[in-house]
Design a protein around this motif. Sequence first.
Motif, short mmCIF file in Angstrom:
data_model
loop_
_atom_site.label_atom_id
_atom_site.label_comp_id
_atom_site.label_asym_id
_atom_site.label_seq_id
_atom_site.Cartn_x
_atom_site.Cartn_y
_atom_site.Cartn_z
N VAL A 43 0.86 -1.18 0.00
CA VAL A 43 0.00 0.00 0.00
C VAL A 43 0.90 1.23 0.00
CG1 VAL A 43 -1.82 1.25 1.22
CG2 VAL A 43 -1.73 -1.24 1.37
N GLY A 44 0.72 2.07 -1.01
CA GLY A 44 1.51 3.29 -1.10
C GLY A 44 0.76 4.36 -1.85
N PRO A 45 1.32 5.55 -1.94
CA PRO A 45 0.62 6.66 -2.59
C PRO A 45 0.43 6.48 -4.10
CG PRO A 45 2.82 7.33 -1.93
CD PRO A 45 2.60 5.95 -1.37
N THR A 46 1.23 5.64 -4.72
CA THR A 46 1.10 5.46 -6.17
C THR A 46 0.55 4.11 -6.59
OG1 THR A 46 3.39 4.72 -6.39
CG2 THR A 46 2.97 7.09 -6.66
N GLY A 47 0.32 3.22 -5.62
CA GLY A 47 -0.21 1.92 -5.99
C GLY A 47 -0.59 1.05 -4.81
N ILE A 48 -1.48 0.11 -5.08
CA ILE A 48 -1.93 -0.87 -4.10
C ILE A 48 -1.92 -2.22 -4.82
CG2 ILE A 48 -3.81 -1.60 -2.58
CD1 ILE A 48 -4.85 1.30 -2.74
N LEU A 49 -1.41 -3.26 -4.16
CA LEU A 49 -1.41 -4.56 -4.81
C LEU A 49 -1.50 -5.69 -3.83
CD1 LEU A 49 1.50 -6.39 -4.78
CD2 LEU A 49 2.28 -4.24 -5.71
N LEU A 50 -2.04 -6.80 -4.32
CA LEU A 50 -2.08 -8.07 -3.61
C LEU A 50 -1.48 -9.11 -4.53
CD1 LEU A 50 -3.62 -10.12 -1.38
CD2 LEU A 50 -4.96 -10.54 -3.41
N TYR A 65 -2.63 -15.38 -7.89
CA TYR A 65 -3.78 -14.50 -8.06
C TYR A 65 -3.36 -13.12 -7.60
CZ TYR A 65 -8.41 -12.48 -7.38
OH TYR A 65 -9.52 -11.66 -7.43
N SER A 66 -3.68 -12.10 -8.38
CA SER A 66 -3.29 -10.75 -7.99
C SER A 66 -4.41 -9.75 -8.25
CB SER A 66 -2.01 -10.32 -8.72
OG SER A 66 -2.23 -10.28 -10.10
N ILE A 67 -4.37 -8.69 -7.46
CA ILE A 67 -5.26 -7.54 -7.60
C ILE A 67 -4.35 -6.33 -7.48
CG2 ILE A 67 -7.23 -6.28 -6.65
CD1 ILE A 67 -8.03 -8.86 -5.16
N ASP A 68 -4.47 -5.35 -8.39
CA ASP A 68 -3.61 -4.19 -8.26
C ASP A 68 -4.18 -2.98 -8.99
OD1 ASP A 68 -2.78 -4.28 -11.06
OD2 ASP A 68 -1.51 -5.94 -10.49
N THR A 69 -3.49 -1.86 -8.81
CA THR A 69 -3.89 -0.58 -9.42
C THR A 69 -2.95 -0.20 -10.57
OG1 THR A 69 -2.55 0.65 -7.83
CG2 THR A 69 -4.89 0.33 -7.29
N ASP A 70 -2.29 -1.15 -11.18
CA ASP A 70 -1.24 -0.83 -12.14
C ASP A 70 -1.69 -0.03 -13.36
OD1 ASP A 70 -2.58 -2.87 -13.46
OD2 ASP A 70 -0.77 -3.85 -14.15
N LEU A 71 -2.95 -0.01 -13.69
CA LEU A 71 -3.43 0.72 -14.86
C LEU A 71 -3.74 2.19 -14.57
CD1 LEU A 71 -5.80 -1.95 -16.42
CD2 LEU A 71 -3.42 -1.44 -17.03
N TYR A 72 -3.75 2.57 -13.30
CA TYR A 72 -4.12 3.92 -12.93
C TYR A 72 -3.07 4.54 -12.01
CZ TYR A 72 -8.81 2.80 -14.58
OH TYR A 72 -9.88 2.44 -15.36
N ASP A 73 -2.84 5.82 -12.17
CA ASP A 73 -1.98 6.57 -11.26
C ASP A 73 -2.86 7.05 -10.12
OD1 ASP A 73 -0.33 8.24 -9.87
OD2 ASP A 73 -0.06 9.69 -11.49
N SER A 75 -2.13 8.38 -7.43
CA SER A 75 -1.72 9.62 -6.76
C SER A 75 -2.52 10.80 -7.33
CB SER A 75 -0.22 9.86 -6.91
OG SER A 75 0.12 10.07 -8.27
N ASP A 76 -3.14 10.60 -8.47
CA ASP A 76 -4.02 11.61 -9.09
C ASP A 76 -5.37 11.54 -8.39
OD1 ASP A 76 -5.81 13.03 -10.67
OD2 ASP A 76 -4.98 12.28 -12.56
N PRO A 77 -5.82 12.63 -7.76
CA PRO A 77 -7.10 12.62 -7.04
C PRO A 77 -8.28 12.15 -7.89
CG PRO A 77 -5.93 14.66 -6.59
CD PRO A 77 -5.16 13.93 -7.67
N ARG A 78 -8.21 12.31 -9.19
CA ARG A 78 -9.30 11.86 -10.06
C ARG A 78 -9.38 10.34 -10.14
NH1 ARG A 78 -7.61 14.88 -15.32
NH2 ARG A 78 -5.69 14.07 -14.48
N GLN A 79 -8.32 9.63 -9.72
CA GLN A 79 -8.29 8.17 -9.75
C GLN A 79 -8.53 7.56 -8.37
OE1 GLN A 79 -8.33 6.91 -12.67
NE2 GLN A 79 -7.77 8.82 -13.69
N ARG A 80 -8.84 8.39 -7.37
CA ARG A 80 -9.03 7.89 -6.01
C ARG A 80 -10.14 6.84 -5.92
NH1 ARG A 80 -5.79 6.78 -2.37
NH2 ARG A 80 -7.14 5.44 -1.19
N TRP A 81 -11.17 6.99 -6.73
CA TRP A 81 -12.27 6.01 -6.74
C TRP A 81 -11.74 4.62 -7.04
CZ3 TRP A 81 -13.15 3.00 -10.96
CH2 TRP A 81 -12.52 3.39 -12.15
#
Length: 153
Positions: A43-50, A65-73, A75-81
């Motif tokens: 868990v970090g400001p630019t990504g989250i992963l399992l 099996y993995s789950i991650d935020t690799d397709l989105y930045d 750290s951009d408030p517009r991607q917080r969702w």
Amino acid sequence: MDSEIDLVMARLSQRGFDVNLDAGGEVRSYRVSGKLFHLRVGVGPTGILLEFVVDRDGESPELRYSIDTDLYDISDPRQRWFADEVQHDIASFLDALGNGSLKVSRGRNRTVIAFPHEGKYLRVERGRVFTRQREYERAADAEADGQFQPFGA
């Protein structure tokens, strides 16, 4: 402030799972191991992963099996969702592990996991080349054709 992932990691530890935390600056990395598996959550400001790995047992192949935020930045408030959605999915997966509803079936040349996800059930299995994931309405359907057992701490 504790995140949803921090809270579920505390619950895993209380249920007897070996939870280790490496925290450096703004990044937290959890490592959890148990019978038949190991996982890492970052868990970090630019990504989250399992990253969840069912270990080889000599007869059954390893399953990842993995789950991650690799397709989105994120750290951009517009991607917080998206970050919130991924964090919730990871916490849900970890809760299923901790309460025994994340199950594994292992056999000759086959490793499968099944778990509840957003009111349905996911079945994840290793194919010849890729990992396949299917969604089912009922746990019995997701666990068909296997002898599923919960993971232990």
